[in-house]
Design a protein around this motif. Structure first.
Motif, PDB file in Angstrom:
ATOM      1  N   ASN A 110      35.201  37.071 -12.856  1.00 16.91           N
ATOM      2  CA  ASN A 110      35.263  36.201 -11.681  1.00 16.91           C
ATOM      3  C   ASN A 110      33.873  35.899 -11.143  1.00 16.91           C
ATOM      4  OD1 ASN A 110      37.928  35.544 -11.399  1.00 16.91           O
ATOM      5  ND2 ASN A 110      38.250  36.671  -9.511  1.00 16.91           N
ATOM      6  N   PHE A 113      32.084  33.488 -13.362  1.00 17.33           N
ATOM      7  CA  PHE A 113      32.578  32.115 -13.173  1.00 17.33           C
ATOM      8  C   PHE A 113      32.032  31.490 -11.900  1.00 17.33           C
ATOM      9  CE2 PHE A 113      35.630  29.317 -11.071  1.00 17.33           C
ATOM     10  CZ  PHE A 113      35.708  28.287 -12.010  1.00 17.33           C
ATOM     11  N   ASN A 117      29.722  28.307 -11.800  1.00 24.34           N
ATOM     12  CA  ASN A 117      30.359  27.112 -11.254  1.00 24.34           C
ATOM     13  C   ASN A 117      29.555  26.521 -10.096  1.00 24.34           C
ATOM     14  OD1 ASN A 117      32.631  25.240 -10.969  1.00 24.34           O
ATOM     15  ND2 ASN A 117      33.051  26.330  -9.071  1.00 24.34           N
ATOM     16  N   HIS A 193      35.514  31.146  -2.083  1.00 23.47           N
ATOM     17  CA  HIS A 193      36.448  30.974  -3.187  1.00 23.47           C
ATOM     18  C   HIS A 193      37.817  31.559  -2.872  1.00 23.47           C
ATOM     19  CE1 HIS A 193      32.815  29.827  -5.290  1.00 23.47           C
ATOM     20  NE2 HIS A 193      33.587  29.356  -6.255  1.00 23.47           N
ATOM     21  N   GLY A 196      42.646  33.043  -6.334  1.00 21.76           N
ATOM     22  CA  GLY A 196      42.947  32.766  -7.737  1.00 21.76           C
ATOM     23  C   GLY A 196      44.136  33.519  -8.285  1.00 21.76           C
ATOM     24  N   ARG A 200      41.905  30.159 -12.157  1.00 22.86           N
ATOM     25  CA  ARG A 200      40.525  30.341 -11.730  1.00 22.86           C
ATOM     26  C   ARG A 200      40.397  30.122 -10.222  1.00 22.86           C
ATOM     27  NH1 ARG A 200      36.975  32.950 -15.087  1.00 22.86           N
ATOM     28  NH2 ARG A 200      36.809  31.956 -17.132  1.00 22.86           N
ATOM     29  N   LYS A 202      38.990  28.696  -6.755  1.00 26.87           N
ATOM     30  CA  LYS A 202      38.389  27.407  -6.388  1.00 26.87           C
ATOM     31  C   LYS A 202      37.491  27.620  -5.183  1.00 26.87           C
ATOM     32  CE  LYS A 202      42.208  24.403  -7.937  1.00 26.87           C
ATOM     33  NZ  LYS A 202      43.148  25.411  -8.451  1.00 26.87           N
TER      34      LYS A 202
END
Length: 611
Positions: A110, A113, A117, A193, A196, A200, A202
Motif C-alpha cells: 500500500n 502504491f 501514485n 487515501h 481500499g 487500491r 484512492k
C-alpha cells in the motif's frame, strides 16, 4: 461562529483562519502561553505551547525550502501521532505543498502504491527500523528524492540514490525566515487515501477550506473548550482523528495529548484524564466486554451491572422525552446506590471526567451503545467518509438514538437513489481523486452529489446506515443479504473476533471466521472439544449451532450454512485489514479460495447424497 467572551470558549472559525496554517497563526496570537500539545518523551510528558508550536513550524518551513521542495510538490508523513506530525503537516501546507499521510503499520504494498501514485518527493519516516522495513517501497518510488528519519539509530546517507537525513540535523540547520504563508483556502492541503476495502486506495484531494469547514460544522455539535483535553489515540492519518484531535482542537484552543500506545492506553487515560476521547467502535466494545466479563465472575455483580444499565438507560430516555421515568419508580429508588457502586467506577476507567466520548469510523452496536449510555458515558456517534472531509452526520448527547448516525451536520444536504444509496452534497467535499479522473467522475456526479456507496435511510429524523452497495451478497437464487449486518450479529458474540461472509453468485451464505483465542479455549474445554482443531466435525457442529442462535431473527437465506474457522487474527500487516481495521473482502476471498470452494463442494455433495 463568532468569538465569544465565555471563558472556556474561544473558537476560531473557518473564515477567520482561512487556511490550516492560518489557523495556527490565529491560535498562537490568541493563546500564546497555553499548552497546545503533550507527548511522552524520555520518561516524562513534554508540553509545547501554541507560540512554541508556531516557532517549530517555522523551522520546518525553512527546512523544506532548503530541501528544494517547490509549491505543488507532495510530501509524505509516516509517523506515529506526535508534535512533529502536526508541525510537518502545517509547515508543508504553509509552503504550498500537499501532504500525503501514511499509516505507520500499513502494508509495504500500500505504501509503495501511494508514494508512486502521488509522486512523493520527500518522506518523513518514524524511525530507522521502519526505514529498513520499507526500503523496497521507498526505493521503487521514482519521484522520491529525500528521506527524513525521526528518532535515534544509525542511518545511511543514501537509499538507492535517495538522500537520507536525520530529522534533528535537518532542523538544526534550518535558520532564517520562511516568509508569508503560500497557500489559499481552496488550495489542496492534503491527499488522504481511502482504506481500499474493495481495491487500491484512492487519494481524496481535500482543500484547506473543506477541512476547516467540516471541523466548524462538527463544532456545532461538539464545541471545543479551552480547558478540554483530547487524548489522541487513532492515527492522525485517519481523517476522523485529523478533524477531531487536530483541526477541531486547534479551533477551540484545546490541549491535545498523544497517547503512547494501545498497550499503555489504560495508564494514559488514568494519567491524562481526558475530557474528549475519539475512538473507533472496537475500543468501546473492548471496554464493554471487559466490564461484562469481570461482572460475570459473580452473580451479584452481574445483576448489579444489568440493573444499573437498565435503570440508567430508562433515565436517559426519559430525560430526552422518549419515556416515562416515573413508571419505574421502584427501580429508580436504587439509582443513587447503583450510581455510586457501579456506574461511577466504570466511568473512572475512562478517566472520570469525560464530557464527550466520540465513536466513528464504523457503526457501534446498539447493545454496546445502550450499555455505555446506561452507565452514564457521554457517548456520541457519527458517520462520514474521507471524500467528505470526513464527518457527514452525528448525534449529540441531548439527541442520541443508538444505532443511528445522528442528523446531517449544518450545511450538508442528503438524498437517496432508487437503490437506497446515500448521496451527499457539502462544501467539504473533495476536489476529486488524485490522478484518477474516471474514479472522480464516478464518485461525484454533474450536480455535485457525492455517491457514498453506502445504503441508508431516515428513521425518526435520524440517519441509519444499512450497509454498502458492494457489501450486498447477491446469491445465485436472487436473494440479497447485507454482509455488514451478518458480521455485526456474529461479532456481537465475544467468541468470534472477526467474520467475513461469502456468497456472491453462490446458493447460500458461508463465512470465514476468526475465533477469539481466549474465549475459544474456554468454550472448547466446556464442550469437550480440542481447541487446536476448530474445523473438526464436532467443533464445526458446535460453532454452527451457535451461529444459528445469533442469526435466529434473520431470514432463512441469510443463515450461515458452512464455515471455515481459525484462531489466527487478520491484521494490517498481513494485508487482510485496511489501516482503519476494516476487512479487505477481496483479499480474504482470494486468500481462502481453496477453503471456500471446498465448503461449497461439501455442501453440494451432501445435498446430492441426501437426494
Amino acid at each position: 461562529m463568532k468569538r465569544t467572551t465565555t471563558p472556556d470558549l474561544d473558537f476560531i472559525g473557518c473564515e477567520a483562519a482561512g487556511t490550516i496554517p492560518g489557523l495556527l497563526t490565529c491560535r498562537a496570537e490568541r493563546s500564546p502561553n497555553a499548552v497546545a500539545y503533550s507527548e511522552f518523551e524520555d520518561g516524562t510528558w513534554r508540553d509545547v505551547t501554541w507560540s512554541e508550536m508556531e516557532r517549530i513550524v517555522a523551522r520546518y518551513r525553512v527546512a523544506l525550502d532548503q530541501a528544494g521542495m517547490e509549491e505543488g510538490d507532495r510530501v509524505a508523513i509516516l509517523l506515529r501521532n506526535c508534535i512533529d506530525w502536526i508541525a510537518f503537516d502545517i509547515a508543508a501546507m504553509a509552503n504550498g505543498l500537499m501532504t500525503v499521510p501514511l499509516y505507520l503499520q500499513d502494508s509495504e504494498a500500500n505504501i509503495d502504491f501511494i508514494l508512486s501514485n502521488c509522486g512523493v518527493r520527500l518522506c518523513l519516516v518514524e524511525s530507522v527500523q521502519r526505514l529498513e522495513a520499507l526500503k523496497p517501497a521507498l526505493e521503487s518510488s521514482g519521484a522520491l528524492r529525500q528521506i527524513w528519519v525521526r528518532g535515534n539509530g544509525e542511518v545511511h546517507e543514501q537509499v538507492r540514490g535517495r538522500k537520507v537525513h536525520r530529522l534533528g540535523e535537518v532542523l538544526d540547520l534550518a535558520e532564517g525566515d520562511a516568509g508569508p504563508i503560500r497557500c489559499a483556502p481552496k488550495d489542496i492541503a492534503t491527499i488522504i487515501h481511502t482504506s481500499g476495502t474493495t481495491g487500491r486506495p484512492k487519494g481524496a484531494m481535500l482543500s484547506n477550506f473543506a477541512l476547516l469547514w467540516d471541523a466548524e460544522a462538527v463544532a456545532v455539535n461538539i464545541p471545543p473548550l479551552t480547558n478540554d483535553v483530547f487524548l489522541s489515540l487513532l492515527p492522525l492519518s485517519h481523517a476522523f482523528e485529523r478533524t477531531m484531535s487536530y483541526h477541531l482542537a486547534m479551533m477551540g484552543g484545546s490541549r491535545v495529548v498523544f497517547a503512547r500506545a494501545i498497550e499503555t492506553l489504560k495508564e494514559d487515560i488514568s494519567e491524562v484524564r481526558p475530557t474528549i476521547l475519539v475512538a473507533v467502535p472496537r475500543l468501546y466494545e473492548r471496554f464493554y466486554e471487559a466490564i461484562v466479563q469481570e461482572a460475570s465472575e459473580s452473580p451479584l455483580k452481574s445483576w448489579l451491572v444489568r440493573m444499573t444499565v437498565a435503570i440508567g438507560w430508562r433515565r436517559f430516555e426519559a430525560s430526552r422525552g422518549r419515556g416515562n421515568m416515573f413508571s419505574q419508580m421502584p427501580g429508580l429508588l436504587f439509582w443513587p446506590l447503583l450510581e455510586r457502586l457501579v456506574a461511577r467506577p466504570i466511568l473512572q476507567a475512562f478517566g472520570g471526567r469525560l464530557r464527550v466520548a466520540a465513536s466513528g469510523g464504523a457503526q457501534l452496536s446498539t447493545e454496546v451503545s445502550q450499555f455505555l449510555i446506561g452507565v452514564g458515558l457521554p457517548l456520541v456517534e457519527g458517520y462520514g467518509l474521507t471524500e467528505a472531509a470526513p464527518v457527514v452526520s452525528g448525534t449529540t448527547f441531548e439527541d442520541n438514538l443508538p444505532g443511528s448516525a445522528g442528523k446531517p451536520l449544518r450545511g450538508i444536504e442528503t438524498r437517496f437513489t432508487a437503490e437506497g444509496e446515500l448521496l451527499i452534497r457539502s462544501p467539504s467535499l473533495m476536489q476529486g481523486y488524485w490522478n484518477d479522473p474516471k474514479g472522480t467522475s464516478s464518485a461525484i456526479d454533474e450536480e455535485g452529489w457525492l455517491h457514498s456507496g453506502d445504503t441508508a435511510e431516515f428513521r425518526e429524523d435520524h440517519l441509519f446506515i444499512t450497509g454498502r452497495l458492494k457489501d450486498v451478497i447477491v446469491l445465485s437464487t436472487g436473494k440479497k443479504a447485507a454482509a455488514p449486518e451478518i458480521e455485526a450479529a456474529i461479532e456481537a458474540d465475544p467468541l468470534f473476533e472477526q467474520c467475513c461472509p461469502i456468497g456472491n453468485n453462490r446458493p447460500f451464505v458461508s463465512a470465514i471466521l476468526v475465533l477469539n483465542r481466549d474465549h475459544w479455549a474456554g468454550y472448547a474445554e466446556r464442550q469437550g472439544l480440542d481447541p487446536d482443531f476448530p474445523n473438526a466435525q464436532a467443533a464445526n457442529a458446535a460453532i454452527m449451532a451457535r451461529l444459528a442462535q445469533l442469526l435466529r431473527d434473520q431470514p432463512e437465506y441469510v443463515q450461515i450454512r458452512a464455515v471455515h474457522t481459525q484462531v489466527q487474527p487478520w491484521t494490517v500487516e498481513d494485508g487482510t485489514l485496511t489501516p482503519t481495521l476494516k476487512i479487505k473482502r477481496y483479499v480474504i476471498e482470494e486468500r481462502y479460495r481453496n477453503e471456500i470452494e471446498a465448503l461449497y463442494a461439501q455442501q453440494s455433495s451432501r445435498r446430492s447424497s441426501d437426494g
